[in-house]
Scaffold this motif. Sequence first.
Motif, short mmCIF file in Angstrom:
data_model
loop_
_atom_site.label_atom_id
_atom_site.label_comp_id
_atom_site.label_asym_id
_atom_site.label_seq_id
_atom_site.Cartn_x
_atom_site.Cartn_y
_atom_site.Cartn_z
N ALA A 117 -5.84 -6.10 -14.00
CA ALA A 117 -4.90 -5.40 -14.88
C ALA A 117 -3.55 -5.21 -14.19
O ALA A 117 -2.49 -5.43 -14.79
N ILE A 118 -3.56 -4.83 -12.93
CA ILE A 118 -2.30 -4.65 -12.19
C ILE A 118 -1.58 -5.97 -12.02
O ILE A 118 -0.36 -6.05 -12.19
N THR A 119 -2.32 -7.04 -11.70
CA THR A 119 -1.71 -8.36 -11.54
C THR A 119 -1.07 -8.83 -12.84
O THR A 119 0.05 -9.36 -12.85
N ILE A 123 2.92 -9.63 -13.37
CA ILE A 123 3.36 -10.96 -13.82
C ILE A 123 4.22 -10.83 -15.08
O ILE A 123 5.25 -11.48 -15.22
N ILE A 124 3.79 -9.98 -16.01
CA ILE A 124 4.59 -9.77 -17.23
C ILE A 124 5.97 -9.20 -16.88
O ILE A 124 6.99 -9.64 -17.42
N LEU A 125 6.01 -8.25 -15.96
CA LEU A 125 7.30 -7.68 -15.55
C LEU A 125 8.19 -8.73 -14.89
O LEU A 125 9.41 -8.75 -15.12
N ILE A 126 7.61 -9.60 -14.09
CA ILE A 126 8.40 -10.67 -13.44
C ILE A 126 8.98 -11.60 -14.49
O ILE A 126 10.16 -11.95 -14.44
N GLU A 131 13.66 -13.60 -17.54
CA GLU A 131 14.28 -13.86 -18.84
C GLU A 131 15.57 -13.05 -19.02
O GLU A 131 16.56 -13.54 -19.55
N MET A 132 15.55 -11.80 -18.56
CA MET A 132 16.77 -10.98 -18.64
C MET A 132 17.89 -11.58 -17.81
O MET A 132 19.05 -11.62 -18.24
#
Length: 151
Positions: A117-119, A123-126, A131-132
Amino acid sequence: MITAHLTDAEIQLYVAEPEVTSEQLKIHIHDCVNCQTRAANYRLLFNGIQDQAKPQFDFDLSNLVLKQLPEPKRAFPWTAILISVFSVSLIAFLTMFFWSYMEAVITGASMVLMVTAITAAVIILIFQAVEMVKTHQKQLHTLLNVKKLQL
């Protein structure tokens, strides 16, 4: 030697940048009266364009346009601060209220599940951060190109 007459693009290149023109094209122009005439016409045309005076306004167009634009409003971002305070307060309240349940879930879950879950979250945050940055660079590039065209 080239037997066919040269295209307009080849003759324009010969007149504008003779150092990059191939030797075959130079020899053909030297031997062909028709291509020599066309090259002379392009030379006259290019010189005439360069000799023309640059058009100028007798008024400052940028000042006239800037006067018509509305003044930017630099308001304090109350909405963003209000939403942030509300979000942090809600998270803090829910954490305090459901702490016993969260503690039971965390201690009862396997280590593999927690790491997965943490990984996934990292990964989603990265991906969102990348993208930003890409969107920001694209907007900055567009803005700089528009600014360059105006100068």
